[in-house]
Design a protein around this motif. Structure first.
Motif, PDB file in Angstrom:
ATOM      1  N   ALA A 101     -34.219 -43.407  13.501  1.00 33.01           N
ATOM      2  CA  ALA A 101     -35.252 -42.403  13.211  1.00 33.01           C
ATOM      3  C   ALA A 101     -36.231 -42.280  14.374  1.00 33.01           C
ATOM      4  CB  ALA A 101     -35.994 -42.767  11.923  1.00 33.01           C
ATOM      5  N   VAL A 102     -36.638 -43.404  14.952  1.00 34.61           N
ATOM      6  CA  VAL A 102     -37.560 -43.363  16.098  1.00 34.61           C
ATOM      7  C   VAL A 102     -36.901 -42.641  17.263  1.00 34.61           C
ATOM      8  CG1 VAL A 102     -38.766 -44.768  17.831  1.00 34.61           C
ATOM      9  CG2 VAL A 102     -38.898 -45.382  15.399  1.00 34.61           C
ATOM     10  N   LYS A 103     -35.649 -42.922  17.519  1.00 38.90           N
ATOM     11  CA  LYS A 103     -34.939 -42.242  18.615  1.00 38.90           C
ATOM     12  C   LYS A 103     -34.832 -40.736  18.346  1.00 38.90           C
ATOM     13  CE  LYS A 103     -32.325 -46.210  20.286  1.00 38.90           C
ATOM     14  NZ  LYS A 103     -30.984 -46.803  20.482  1.00 38.90           N
ATOM     15  N   LEU A 104     -34.617 -40.350  17.092  1.00 38.41           N
ATOM     16  CA  LEU A 104     -34.587 -38.920  16.757  1.00 38.41           C
ATOM     17  C   LEU A 104     -35.941 -38.272  17.038  1.00 38.41           C
ATOM     18  CD1 LEU A 104     -32.584 -38.995  13.389  1.00 38.41           C
ATOM     19  CD2 LEU A 104     -31.823 -37.990  15.561  1.00 38.41           C
ATOM     20  N   VAL A 105     -37.023 -38.966  16.702  1.00 39.98           N
ATOM     21  CA  VAL A 105     -38.371 -38.449  16.982  1.00 39.98           C
ATOM     22  C   VAL A 105     -38.561 -38.269  18.486  1.00 39.98           C
ATOM     23  CG1 VAL A 105     -40.829 -39.030  16.950  1.00 39.98           C
ATOM     24  CG2 VAL A 105     -39.455 -39.341  14.894  1.00 39.98           C
ATOM     25  N   LEU A 106     -38.191 -39.277  19.251  1.00 40.93           N
ATOM     26  CA  LEU A 106     -38.376 -39.201  20.703  1.00 40.93           C
ATOM     27  C   LEU A 106     -37.559 -38.066  21.316  1.00 40.93           C
ATOM     28  CD1 LEU A 106     -38.403 -42.994  21.592  1.00 40.93           C
ATOM     29  CD2 LEU A 106     -40.370 -41.442  21.411  1.00 40.93           C
ATOM     30  N   GLY A 107     -36.468 -37.704  20.669  1.00 39.90           N
ATOM     31  CA  GLY A 107     -35.640 -36.613  21.158  1.00 39.90           C
ATOM     32  C   GLY A 107     -36.238 -35.232  20.929  1.00 39.90           C
ATOM     33  N   THR A 108     -37.277 -35.145  20.096  1.00 36.37           N
ATOM     34  CA  THR A 108     -37.858 -33.826  19.799  1.00 36.37           C
ATOM     35  C   THR A 108     -39.355 -33.719  20.037  1.00 36.37           C
ATOM     36  OG1 THR A 108     -38.269 -34.364  17.473  1.00 36.37           O
ATOM     37  CG2 THR A 108     -36.139 -33.383  18.000  1.00 36.37           C
ATOM     38  N   VAL A 109     -40.077 -34.807  19.905  1.00 33.02           N
ATOM     39  CA  VAL A 109     -41.538 -34.727  19.873  1.00 33.02           C
ATOM     40  C   VAL A 109     -42.140 -34.238  21.201  1.00 33.02           C
ATOM     41  CG1 VAL A 109     -42.070 -37.133  20.490  1.00 33.02           C
ATOM     42  CG2 VAL A 109     -43.557 -35.877  18.918  1.00 33.02           C
ATOM     43  N   PHE A 110     -41.493 -34.513  22.309  1.00 30.69           N
ATOM     44  CA  PHE A 110     -42.028 -34.047  23.591  1.00 30.69           C
ATOM     45  C   PHE A 110     -41.901 -32.535  23.725  1.00 30.69           C
ATOM     46  CE2 PHE A 110     -41.439 -38.547  24.420  1.00 30.69           C
ATOM     47  CZ  PHE A 110     -42.625 -38.862  25.047  1.00 30.69           C
ATOM     48  N   ARG A 111     -40.977 -31.942  23.003  1.00 30.11           N
ATOM     49  CA  ARG A 111     -40.875 -30.476  22.965  1.00 30.11           C
ATOM     50  C   ARG A 111     -41.843 -29.893  21.937  1.00 30.11           C
ATOM     51  NH1 ARG A 111     -35.207 -31.783  23.654  1.00 30.11           N
ATOM     52  NH2 ARG A 111     -35.004 -31.856  21.409  1.00 30.11           N
ATOM     53  N   ASP A 112     -42.086 -30.639  20.860  1.00 32.91           N
ATOM     54  CA  ASP A 112     -42.951 -30.154  19.788  1.00 32.91           C
ATOM     55  C   ASP A 112     -44.422 -30.095  20.196  1.00 32.91           C
ATOM     56  OD1 ASP A 112     -40.684 -29.976  18.261  1.00 32.91           O
ATOM     57  OD2 ASP A 112     -41.151 -31.699  16.986  1.00 32.91           O
ATOM     58  N   PHE A 113     -44.833 -30.987  21.093  1.00 32.27           N
ATOM     59  CA  PHE A 113     -46.223 -31.034  21.546  1.00 32.27           C
ATOM     60  C   PHE A 113     -46.241 -30.820  23.058  1.00 32.27           C
ATOM     61  CE2 PHE A 113     -46.152 -33.692  17.690  1.00 32.27           C
ATOM     62  CZ  PHE A 113     -47.040 -32.964  16.917  1.00 32.27           C
ATOM     63  N   GLU A 114     -46.698 -29.660  23.455  1.00 30.36           N
ATOM     64  CA  GLU A 114     -46.609 -29.178  24.837  1.00 30.36           C
ATOM     65  C   GLU A 114     -47.199 -30.132  25.878  1.00 30.36           C
ATOM     66  OE1 GLU A 114     -48.662 -25.519  27.241  1.00 30.36           O
ATOM     67  OE2 GLU A 114     -47.841 -25.096  25.257  1.00 30.36           O
ATOM     68  N   ASP A 115     -48.341 -30.714  25.613  1.00 31.09           N
ATOM     69  CA  ASP A 115     -49.024 -31.550  26.602  1.00 31.09           C
ATOM     70  C   ASP A 115     -48.704 -33.037  26.482  1.00 31.09           C
ATOM     71  OD1 ASP A 115     -50.371 -29.328  27.730  1.00 31.09           O
ATOM     72  OD2 ASP A 115     -51.888 -29.427  26.146  1.00 31.09           O
ATOM     73  N   LEU A 116     -47.792 -33.392  25.632  1.00 30.14           N
ATOM     74  CA  LEU A 116     -47.506 -34.795  25.351  1.00 30.14           C
ATOM     75  C   LEU A 116     -46.846 -35.487  26.536  1.00 30.14           C
ATOM     76  CD1 LEU A 116     -47.699 -36.913  23.098  1.00 30.14           C
ATOM     77  CD2 LEU A 116     -45.384 -36.263  22.426  1.00 30.14           C
ATOM     78  N   GLU A 117     -47.386 -36.653  26.894  1.00 34.10           N
ATOM     79  CA  GLU A 117     -46.840 -37.471  27.972  1.00 34.10           C
ATOM     80  C   GLU A 117     -46.410 -38.850  27.487  1.00 34.10           C
ATOM     81  OE1 GLU A 117     -46.363 -36.605  31.182  1.00 34.10           O
ATOM     82  OE2 GLU A 117     -47.154 -34.583  30.828  1.00 34.10           O
ATOM     83  N   ARG A 118     -47.038 -39.318  26.403  1.00 36.69           N
ATOM     84  CA  ARG A 118     -46.727 -40.662  25.915  1.00 36.69           C
ATOM     85  C   ARG A 118     -46.872 -40.750  24.407  1.00 36.69           C
ATOM     86  NH1 ARG A 118     -49.593 -45.221  28.291  1.00 36.69           N
ATOM     87  NH2 ARG A 118     -49.953 -46.287  26.350  1.00 36.69           N
ATOM     88  N   VAL A 119     -46.019 -41.594  23.828  1.00 39.35           N
ATOM     89  CA  VAL A 119     -46.070 -41.908  22.404  1.00 39.35           C
ATOM     90  C   VAL A 119     -46.487 -43.370  22.309  1.00 39.35           C
ATOM     91  CG1 VAL A 119     -44.760 -42.072  20.250  1.00 39.35           C
ATOM     92  CG2 VAL A 119     -44.234 -40.254  21.898  1.00 39.35           C
ATOM     93  N   GLU A 120     -47.495 -43.641  21.493  1.00 39.04           N
ATOM     94  CA  GLU A 120     -47.987 -45.003  21.323  1.00 39.04           C
ATOM     95  C   GLU A 120     -47.711 -45.493  19.910  1.00 39.04           C
ATOM     96  OE1 GLU A 120     -51.830 -44.642  24.333  1.00 39.04           O
ATOM     97  OE2 GLU A 120     -52.148 -44.476  22.167  1.00 39.04           O
ATOM     98  N   ALA A 121     -47.571 -46.799  19.783  1.00 38.51           N
ATOM     99  CA  ALA A 121     -47.430 -47.419  18.466  1.00 38.51           C
ATOM    100  C   ALA A 121     -48.183 -48.738  18.500  1.00 38.51           C
ATOM    101  CB  ALA A 121     -45.965 -47.645  18.131  1.00 38.51           C
ATOM    102  N   LEU A 122     -48.960 -48.984  17.463  1.00 35.27           N
ATOM    103  CA  LEU A 122     -49.671 -50.252  17.303  1.00 35.27           C
ATOM    104  C   LEU A 122     -48.976 -51.054  16.214  1.00 35.27           C
ATOM    105  CD1 LEU A 122     -53.329 -48.944  17.403  1.00 35.27           C
ATOM    106  CD2 LEU A 122     -52.263 -50.464  19.071  1.00 35.27           C
ATOM    107  N   VAL A 123     -48.679 -52.309  16.515  1.00 35.17           N
ATOM    108  CA  VAL A 123     -47.934 -53.160  15.586  1.00 35.17           C
ATOM    109  C   VAL A 123     -48.653 -54.495  15.453  1.00 35.17           C
ATOM    110  CG1 VAL A 123     -45.712 -54.278  15.154  1.00 35.17           C
ATOM    111  CG2 VAL A 123     -45.780 -52.102  16.342  1.00 35.17           C
ATOM    112  N   ASP A 124     -48.788 -54.975  14.239  1.00 36.56           N
ATOM    113  CA  ASP A 124     -49.372 -56.284  13.984  1.00 36.56           C
ATOM    114  C   ASP A 124     -48.542 -57.344  14.715  1.00 36.56           C
ATOM    115  OD1 ASP A 124     -49.740 -58.900  12.428  1.00 36.56           O
ATOM    116  OD2 ASP A 124     -51.252 -57.599  11.492  1.00 36.56           O
ATOM    117  N   VAL A 125     -49.205 -58.330  15.310  1.00 39.12           N
ATOM    118  CA  VAL A 125     -48.495 -59.367  16.061  1.00 39.12           C
ATOM    119  C   VAL A 125     -47.494 -60.130  15.198  1.00 39.12           C
ATOM    120  CG1 VAL A 125     -50.273 -59.668  17.825  1.00 39.12           C
ATOM    121  CG2 VAL A 125     -50.336 -61.064  15.746  1.00 39.12           C
TER     122      VAL A 125
END
Length: 170
Positions: A101-125
């Motif tokens: 699912a994450v890979k599917l998102v990465l395959g589309t989200v940069f096209r969906d948001f014109e100015d997007l350069e990076r996707v961030e995720a915060l995860v509990d240690v």
């Protein structure tokens, strides 16, 4: 298994499926929300937060929703980045569904948001499973943010992961 993973917008008809993971203490342990104990409360949450969100999708396995994945875009001078979040019904953990699912998102989200350069995720240690998902999906661990978030009454350390597009056509 991964070939059967798809993403689609949520619908109110997904309430019963959504309730499976929203009412699971194992899932909500890592989330900013508490375990849902009422479908009526979850319906209100879906109407107020899920459906109007700019980019929330159902993670479907064999066409049935088994989780949620969302991208929250930033605004103004921060519009070059967004935050990724996801939840998956615990009975599906460890099968590669969230990674797909994450890979599917990465395959589309940069096209969906014109100015997007990076996707961030915060995860509990302590959320090792989610760390593995991000690492298998191509995210880079940037560092540990000490005493970063108060989660359910306890101050927590979080790990910042990022995925930076090097291909403008990603």
């Amino acid at each position: 298994m991964n070939s059967e993973v798809t993403l689609r917008p949520f619908d109110l008809a997904d309430l019963d499926d959504f309730y499976v993971w929203a009412s699971d203490d194992q899932v909500s342990a890592w989330c900013g929300w508490d375990t849902y104990t009422s479908k009526e409360d979850l319906l209100i949450y879906m109407k107020k937060n899920v459906l109007p969100h700019p980019w929330t999708r159902a993670i479907c396995y064999h066409g049935r929703p088994v989780g949620t994945i969302l991208v929250t875009p930033r605004k103004g001078d921060n519009r070059c980045r967004c935050e990724l979040g996801y939840h998956l019904a615990s009975q599906y953990w460890g099968n590669g569904i969230t990674t797909k699912a994450v890979k599917l998102v990465l395959g589309t989200v940069f096209r969906d948001f014109e100015d997007l350069e990076r996707v961030e995720a915060l995860v509990d240690v302590e959320n090792v499973g989610s760390q593995r998902v991000l690492e298998k999906s191509g995210f880079t661990k940037e560092g540990v943010l000490r005493r970063y978030w108060v989660h359910k009454g306890k101050v927590r350390d979080m790990i910042l992961y990022s995925f930076i597009s090097t291909d403008p056509l990603v």
